[in-house]
Design an enzyme around this catalytic site. Structure first.
Site, PDB file in Angstrom:
ATOM      1  N   ASP A   5      85.022  57.614  -0.741  1.00 36.51           N
ATOM      2  CA  ASP A   5      84.840  56.674   0.853  1.00 36.51           C
ATOM      3  C   ASP A   5      86.169  56.434   0.567  1.00 36.51           C
ATOM      4  O   ASP A   5      87.267  55.367  -0.155  1.00 36.51           O
ATOM      5  CB  ASP A   5      84.451  55.662   1.008  1.00 36.51           C
ATOM      6  CG  ASP A   5      82.818  56.015   1.072  1.00 36.51           C
ATOM      7  OD1 ASP A   5      82.293  57.485   0.916  1.00 36.51           O
ATOM      8  OD2 ASP A   5      82.127  55.231   1.979  1.00 36.51           O
ATOM      9  N   LYS A  48      84.579  57.052   8.619  1.00 36.51           N
ATOM     10  CA  LYS A  48      83.833  56.475   8.644  1.00 36.51           C
ATOM     11  C   LYS A  48      84.422  54.878   9.463  1.00 36.51           C
ATOM     12  O   LYS A  48      85.450  54.944   9.579  1.00 36.51           O
ATOM     13  CB  LYS A  48      84.085  56.046   6.726  1.00 36.51           C
ATOM     14  CG  LYS A  48      82.626  54.190   6.776  1.00 36.51           C
ATOM     15  CD  LYS A  48      82.922  54.482   5.094  1.00 36.51           C
ATOM     16  CE  LYS A  48      81.800  53.040   4.544  1.00 36.51           C
ATOM     17  NZ  LYS A  48      82.445  53.044   3.205  1.00 36.51           N
ATOM     18  N   LYS A  81      80.115  58.342   9.578  1.00 34.19           N
ATOM     19  CA  LYS A  81      78.976  56.647   8.248  1.00 34.19           C
ATOM     20  C   LYS A  81      79.426  55.168   9.507  1.00 34.19           C
ATOM     21  O   LYS A  81      80.896  55.345   8.926  1.00 34.19           O
ATOM     22  CB  LYS A  81      79.815  57.195   6.813  1.00 34.19           C
ATOM     23  CG  LYS A  81      79.216  55.680   6.280  1.00 34.19           C
ATOM     24  CD  LYS A  81      79.579  56.346   4.852  1.00 34.19           C
ATOM     25  CE  LYS A  81      79.389  54.550   4.109  1.00 34.19           C
ATOM     26  NZ  LYS A  81      79.617  55.081   2.605  1.00 34.19           N
TER      27      LYS A  81
END
Lengths: 780, 341
Positions: free
Chosen positions: B178, B241, B277
C-alpha cells in the site's frame, strides 16, 4: 450477492383500514359523514390490483355541507391570533412526524410509489411544509400587514403526490387564516382521510379542514360552489382550463399548478455520471408521474452517444416491483387506465419512427407496472416530444449551441420546471433565466422545499406554492377604495357620413400607436369622442383584431426591454414624467374636457405615479431562499412578457398610467386599450412616448371598442397576461377567453379610486411579474 | 473517450498483453497506460450531485436476513485486517493474524452452515518491520500480507528510500504493497510527477499488488480525488485506496463514489479492472453494507470480491461478528463475546 426481499410491514396501515371496516365517509366538521348519495367507489392497491377500501362518492349536497361547515368555522379561525394558528400548524407537523411510517406505508399502498420515496421524500416534505407554514402563521400579521385571509378555499389535488400536494395546499391556506374543503384524487383518497382524522385528534378545530372524496364531478361541484372564495387546483392543464372557464366572472381567486414537459438540458462540460443520476431523479422518480418531471432530455450533440450509453447502463440497474420492498427504484403506475395511456403513447412514439429502448430485464406483469423507457432520435415535432406522458418515458434530442438548447427547451406550451447541467457557472446562470419555467434546477432535479415557491409559467398554470410568494395566494391585499362616480361609458363607432366640417384648423385625429409609429387602423374607420356633456371632442382610430395582432407582434419585437437594467427603465419613466409635466396644462384641459374632473390634480397624480414606478424599477428585488440544501434558491422576479391592458374609464390618464407604468417598469411590453369613452388622454401620450426614449414597441396603444379588443387580446395565444378594468361582463369574457393559453388575468370590475395611495405599489408589481426559482446547489 | 481497449494495451509501456500479469481471478492485472493530460483536464465532478447520489445509494437498497448474513460474510473476506500503530509488537500482530485465520467464532460458523466456505479475511496489513512476523503467522493460510510503504503515512521521505522500502517489504514476503502518493502533486496539478511517482512504485512492486493510497482527506476537492484516481490507474495501480487512516477525514461514501466512477470509466476505456479499498472510519457492519451496495450498484458483482474490493479496517470485524451472532440467535450480541482483534 443479490438483494433479496426487504418488505416494509403494512400491518399498521392494514389495521387502520380494518378499523374503518374498509369503508370511509367524508370528513366534515370533525365528524364522519355518510355520502348523501349513499354510493362509494373502490380504491385499489395498484401494485396488486387488490381492493383497499371503499371511499365516499361526494355529491353536490356533500360539497355544500362541507363548504357551509368551512364557512361557519372561518370567522373564529381567521380571528385566531397568529401564534395560536402557529401552534396548530406545529401540531400538524409533529403529528406527521409521529405517524410518519404509517402515512408512508398507506401512501405506498394507495398510490403504488415506492416506500423509499414515500418514507424519504414525500412524508418528510409534508412535515417540513407544516413546520415552515407554522412560521408563516406566527409571522403573518408582522410580515403581511393589512392583508386578510381569502375565506373558504376549495382545493383539488392529484393522485401523484397525495399527501404532499395536500400539505402544499392546506398548510399555507390554514397559516393565512383560511378554512379548507379539500377533495383528494379519486385514485388516492386514503392518506388525506387519515391525515384529517389525525389532525382532528391533534386538536385542529372542527370545520377548519374538511375532506370530501369523490371523482371529477365532486371536484366540479366544489369549483362551481358559490360559497367558495378561491379554488386551488393541481392537476392536468386540460382540467385547469375547464376550471378557469368555469370560474370566469365569479370573483373566485384561482391558483393552478398544471402539467409540464420539462426540459433537462445537458451541456458538454457537465459531470455526466451525475447527470445520469439526475435523469433518474427527474423521470424515474415516482414512475415519471410528476408534473415537473424532466421528460425532455436535451443533450449537446457531441456527448449524446456517451450519455445514452451511460443511461442505458444505469437503466439496466433500476429495480422495479413491489412498492413496499425497500430495495425498489420504481413502483406501480397509479391505475390500469394510466398504464394503458402510457402504453399507447409509447406505441405511437414507436410508430412515429423514434428509437425506443427499454432494459433487458422483465417488467412485472401482475399489477400496473411499466419499465423505464428511453426514446432517442426524437424530433421536436414528434407527438412524444410535445405530449405530457406522465410515465417513466424519457425522450432525448440534441442541440449544438446554448441558444439552440434554450430554443428547444422553450419549444412547448408548458413552463413548469427545467434542469440545467454544466460545470460552468456563467453558462448555467445565463441559460436559467432564459428558460420559460417557474423552477430551474442547476445541476440537480426535482428538489423541493417549503421555503421555495413552486409553480409554472405559461400553460403550466399560475400561482406559487411555498415560500413568501406562496403565501400571497392565500391572502387578500389591503383593498383599494372604489371611485365615487363612474366615468362616461363608451359610445358606438361613428358612422362614416358625418364629417367634422364645423371644426376649424388642422385635423389631428390620432391613429394607433404601434411599434413606436402612428399607424392607420386596419379597418380605416374612426370613432367619435364626446365630452361628459355630450359635445364632440374629436375622433380616434377604430382599431380591430388585426391592429391588435400587429400591436402584439410589435410588443414581442421589443422583448429586449426585459433585458435592460432597472436603472435604464427608471430613467425612461422619469423622462416620461418630465415630458408629461411639460405639457401638464394641455393634458389637464383634455381630462377636464372628457370627464369634467379636476384635470390638474389628475396630471399631478399621474406624474407622481410615474415617479413611483420609476422608483420601483430598480428596487422590486427577488429573494434568496434558504432551502434545505447546501446552496441557494434565487427567487427572481421576471416580467410576464407581453401584457394586454384594457384601461379603466375612470381617471382616463391616471388609470392608464397606473397600469402601464408598473408593467413596463418590470420589463414587460404592453398592448394597451385606453378607455373607450375617454381615450384622448392616452392618444395624446403618443408624442410624449415618442420623445421620452421609450423603445419602439414597449408601449403600443390601440383605440376602439375596449371590450371587443380586450377579448382579442385575451384570446391571443402569444400574450402572457391580460389586465382588464371595465364591466363585469367584459371581465368574465376576458377570464373565460384567457384559458386558451392560461393567461394570468388581473380583472377589476368596480371603478377604483386611482388617486388613493394604495392604488400603486407592490400589489401591481406582483401581477406584472412572475417568480422564477433557480436552485443553485454549490460546493467544490 | 471510448478508445479501443486493444489499441490501448498495445501502447502501454509494460510490454505486450501476453506477458501481462494475471490476478488471482484470472483477469489481467492493470499494466497502466500512458498519461493522458487532456483526459485528466476534462474530468468534471459535481460535488452536490455526487453527495446526493451517495446519500440515496443506501436508501435505495438494503439487504435483510439471510441475504444480509451472506453479504456480511463477503464483507469479512474483503477486510484487510489492519494494525498500523506506533506501539505494534510481534505479539499484537500475531494476535491479529490468528484472528485473520478465524475471523468468526466456530459455533457461529456452524450455525450459519458455512464451514465449507473457510471464511477468512482478505489480507493482513502491517508496517514493514512486522511483515516477517505476519508472514510467519499466516503461513499456510493463503492470506497475503500487505505492507504500508513509501514513507507511510505522509509519503515525504526521499524517493530512493521510498522505493527501497517497497523492495524490502516485497523481499520480506509482502504480496501487497500500500503506497502513498505525494499529495502536493495533486494539489499543484503536477500530473506528470504523480504519474512518474506511482509508475516508479509500481515497477518496484514487481509481482506484488500495489494499492495506491490517495489520502483523499488531504486532496481538498472531489475533482482532485477523481483526477488523482485516474492518474494512479494510468500509472498502473492495482487498487486505489482512499486513506491512510491518519488523515482527519477518512473514507466517505461520496469520495468512494467518485473513485468508483473513475474505476468504471477506466475499465470501460481500457478493459482493465482496478480495485477499490476504502480505509479508515468504517467500523460498523451497516456502513460496510453501504459500501458493498454502492460497489454492486456502480461497478457490478464482479467487484464484490477481495480481488477487486477491500476494506482497510480492524474494529469492523467485531461488529460484523456481533451482527452475525444476532442473525443466528435472534438476540443482540456484545463485543466481549467475540475474540478480540
Amino acid at each position: 450477492m443479490d438483494f433479496g426481499p426487504a418488505p416494509e410491514s403494512d400491518a399498521t396501515a392494514r389495521a387502520w383500514l380494518a378499523k374503518h371496516g374498509g369503508e370511509f365517509g367524508h370528513f366534515i366538521g370533525g365528524e364522519w359523514l355518510e355520502p348523501e348519495s349513499g354510493t362509494r367507489f373502490e380504491s385499489f392497491d395498484p401494485s396488486t390490483g387488490k381492493l383497499l377500501g371503499r371511499v365516499a362518492q361526494g355529491s353536490g349536497a356533500d360539497v355544500d355541507a362541507a363548504v357551509r361547515t368551512a364557512r361557519s368555522a372561518y370567522p373564529a379561525w381567521a380571528a385566531l391570533a397568529g401564534h395560536a394558528r402557529a401552534r396548530h400548524l406545529y401540531a400538524l407537523a409533529r403529528m406527521v412526524q409521529k405517524h410518519s411510517r404509517f402515512l408512508a406505508v398507506l401512501e405506498t399502498l394507495d398510490n403504488g410509489k415506492t416506500i423509499r420515496e414515500s418514507r424519504d421524500i414525500d412524508v418528510p416534505l409534508v412535515a417540513r411544509h407544516f413546520y415552515h407554514h407554522a412560521g408563516w402563521a406566527q409571522l403573518r400579521d408582522a410580515e403581511f400587514p393589512g392583508y386578510t385571509p381569502v375565506g373558504v378555499i376549495g382545493q383539488i389535488i392529484p393522485w401523484n403526490f397525495p399527501l404532499l400536494m395536500m400539505a402544499w395546499k392546506i398548510a399555507p391556506a390554514l397559516a393565512a387564516g383560511n378554512t379548507v374543503v379539500l377533495k383528494p384524487a379519486e385514485f388516492t383518497s386514503l392518506t388525506a382521510i387519515a391525515f384529517a382524522e389525525l389532525a382532528h385528534e391533534a386538536g385542529l378545530p372542527p370545520g377548519v379542514l374538511n375532506i370530501v372524496t369523490g371523482d371529477g364531478s365532486t371536484g366540479k361541484a366544489l369549483v362551481d360552489h358559490g360559497g367558495v372564495d378561491k379554488i386551488a387546483f393541481t392537476g392536468s392543464t386540460e382540467v385547469g382550463k375547464q376550471i378557469r372557464r368555469a370560474t370566469a366572472g365569479s370573483g373566485k381567486r384561482l391558483s393552478l399548478e398544471l402539467g409540464g414537459k420539462s426540459p433537462f438540458v445537458v451541456f458538454d462540460d457537465a459531470d455526466l455520471d451525475s447527470v445520469v443520476e439526475g435523469v433518474v431523479d427527474a423521470i424515474w422518480f415516482n414512475q415519471g408521474q410528476v408534473c415537473c418531471a424532466g421528460s425532455r432530455l436535451l443533450v449537446h450533440e457531441g456527448i449524446a452517444d456517451t450519455l445514452t450509453a451511460k443511461l442505458r447502463a444505469r437503466m439496466e440497474k433500476l429495480r422495479i416491483g413491489a412498492p413496499l420492498d425497500k430495495s425498489m427504484d420504481i413502483g406501480a403506475i397509479v391505475s390500469p387506465s394510466q398504464l394503458e395511456r402510457i402504453r399507447s403513447l409509447v406505441k405511437q412514439g414507436v410508430d412515429d419512427g423514434a428509437a425506443m429502448w427499454q432494459p433487458s430485464w422483465a417488467c412485472p406483469t401482475d399489477g400496473s407496472f411499466y419499465p423505464p423507457t428511453l426514446f432517442t432520435g426524437v424530433s421536436p415535432s414528434a407527438m412524444i416530444a410535445q405530449t405530457e406522458i406522465f410515465g417513466p418515458v424519457l425522450v432525448s434530442m440534441t442541440f449544438r449551441t446554448p441558444g439552440e438548447a434554450v430554443a428547444l427547451a422553450n419549444n412547448t406550451p408548458y413552463g413548469l420546471a427545467a434542469s440545467v447541467w454544466t460545470e460552468n457557472i456563467n453558462l448555467a446562470l445565463d441559460v436559467a433565466p432564459k428558460i420559460k419555467a417557474g423552477v430551474v434546477w442547476v445541476n440537480s432535479s426535482n428538489l423541493f422545499d417549503a421555503s421555495v415557491g413552486f409553480g409554472g409559467y405559461r400553460e403550466s398554470g399560475f400561482g406559487r406554492e411555498g415560500g413568501r410568494e406562496g403565501m400571497y395566494e392565500y391572502l387578500h391585499a389591503p383593498s383599494i377604495p372604489l371611485a365615487e362616480s363612474r366615468a362616461p361609458s363608451e359610445r358606438a363607432p361613428s358612422s362614416p357620413a358625418p364629417a367634422l366640417t364645423s371644426l376649424a384648423g388642422i385635423d389631428r385625429t390620432p391613429k394607433l400607436f404601434i411599434g413606436g409609429r402612428q399607424a392607420r387602423p386596419d379597418g380605416g374607420g374612426s370613432r367619435r369622442i364626446e365630452s361628459f356633456t355630450g359635445a364632440l371632442l374629436g375622433e380616434v382610430a377604430e382599431g380591430n383584431r388585426k391592429d391588435i395582432r400587429n400591436a402584439v407582434e410589435a410588443a414581442h419585437a421589443a422583448a429586449g426591454w426585459a433585458r435592460t437594467s432597472g436603472h435604464a427603465r427608471a430613467q425612461v419613466l422619469y423622462y416620461l414624467a418630465e415630458n408629461l409635466a411639460a405639457r401638464a396644462g394641455e393634458f389637464a384641459a383634455r381630462i377636464e374636457g372628457m370627464t369634467g374632473g379636476d384635470g390638474a390634480r389628475e396630471v399631478e397624480a399621474s406624474l407622481s405615479r410615474l415617479f413611483t414606478y420609476a422608483a420601483w424599477a430598480d428596487k422590486y428585488d427577488g429573494a434568496v431562499h434558504d432551502p434545505s440544501i447546501r446552496g441557494v434558491a434565487l427567487a427572481m422576479h421576471e416580467p410576464m412578457g407581453v401584457i394586454g391592458i384594457a384601461a379603466p374609464d375612470d381617471s382616463p390618464l391616471l388609470g392608464f398610467i397606473s397600469l402601464v407604468a408598473p408593467a413596463i417598469a418590470m420589463g414587460n411590453t404592453v398592448v394597451a386599450i385606453p378607455s373607450g369613452g375617454a381615450p384622448l388622454a392616452a392618444t395624446d401620450l403618443y408624442s410624449v412616448l415618442e420623445t421620452s426614449d421609450v423603445p419602439d414597441g414597449v408601449v403600443n396603444i390601440v383605440t376602439g371598442a375596449r371590450d371587443t379588443l380586450a377579448l382579442v387580446l385575451a384570446e391571443h395565444d402569444d400574450v402572457t397576461a391580460v389586465w382588464y378594468h371595465g364591466s363585469a361582463e367584459g371581465g368574465a369574457a376576458v377570464e373565460r377567453a384567457s384559458a386558451s393559453n392560461m393567461k394570468r388575468t388581473f380583472v377589476q370590475t368596480s371603478p377604483l379610486d386611482w388617486f388613493h395611495a394604495r392604488a400603486e405599489g407592490p400589489v401591481f408589481l406582483r401581477v406584472a411579474t412572475q417568480v422564477k426559482n433557480i436552485w443553485i446547489p454549490y460546493g467544490e | 473517450m471510448n478508445r479501443n481497449a486493444t489499441e490501448t494495451r498495445a501502447q502501454q509501456p509494460g510490454g505486450s498483453p501476453d506477458r501481462a500479469l494475471r490476478l488471482h481471478d484470472g483477469t489481467e492485472r492493470n499494466p497502466g497506460i500512458p498519461l493522458d493530460a487532456d483526459e485528466i483536464a476534462s474530468i468534471r465532478v459535481n460535488r452536490s450531485a455526487v453527495e446526493r447520489r451517495a446519500a440515496t445509494i443506501p436508501a435505495r437498497r438494503t439487504v435483510k436476513k439471510e441475504y444480509q448474513a451472506a453479504w456480511l460474510l463477503r464483507a469479512i473476506s474483503c477486510i484487510d485486517l489492519t494494525t498500523l500503530s506506533g506501539d505494534d509488537t510481534p505479539g499484537t500482530v500475531e494476535r491479529l493474524c490468528a484472528k485473520a485465520r478465524h475471523p468468526l467464532r466456530a459455533d457461529i460458523v456452524d450455525a450459519l452452515g458455512v464451514r465449507d466456505l473457510q471464511v477468512k479475511v482478505g489480507a493482513v496489513c502491517v508496517y514493514h518491520t512486522l511483515v516477517p512476523t505476519a508472514v510467519r503467522a499466516l503461513e499456510g493460510s493463503g492470506i497475503p500480507v500487505a505492507a504500508v510503504s513509501t514513507g507511510f503515512p505522509a509519503g515525504l521521505s526521499p524517493m530512493a528510500q521510498r522505493v527501497d522500502e517497497i523492495r524490502a517489504s516485497v523481499e520480506a514476503g509482502a504480496r501487497e504493497i500500500d503506497i502513498v502518493i505525494t499529495r502536493a502533486h495533486v494539489l499543484l496539478g503536477h500530473w506528470d510527477a504523480l504519474y512518474t511517482e506511482v509508475r516508479t512504485f509500481r515497477e518496484a512492486c514487481g509481482d506484488a499488488h500495489m494499492k495506491a493510497i490517495l489520502a483523499t482527506g488531504e486532496l481538498a476537492t472531489l475533482r482532485n480525488v477523481a483526477r488523482a484516481s485516474r492518474v494512479a490507474m494510468m500509472a498502473g495501480a492495482d487498487f486505489i485506496k482512499t486513506s491512510t487512516g491518519k488523515e482527519t477525514a477518512n473514507a466517505t461514501l461520496p469520495v468512494g463514489l467518485v473513485m468508483t466512477r473513475m474505476i468504471r470509466a477506466y475499465e470501460e476505456e481500457t478493459g482493465y479492472a482496478v480495485g477499490l479499498k476504502p480505509a479508515g472510519g468504517i467500523r460498523s457492519a451497516k456502513s460496510a453494507l453501504k459500501w458493498l451496495i454502492m460497489i454492486k450498484e456502480e461497478l457490478g458483482d464482479r467487484w464484490l470480491s477481495p480481488h477487486l474490493f477491500r476494506f482497510g479496517a480492524s474494529g469492523l470485524l467485531t461488529d460484523i461478528e456481533r451482527q452475525l451472532e444476532h442473525h443466528v440467535t435472534g438476540r443482540y450480541s456484545a463485543a466481549n463475546r467475540h475474540p478480540m482483534v
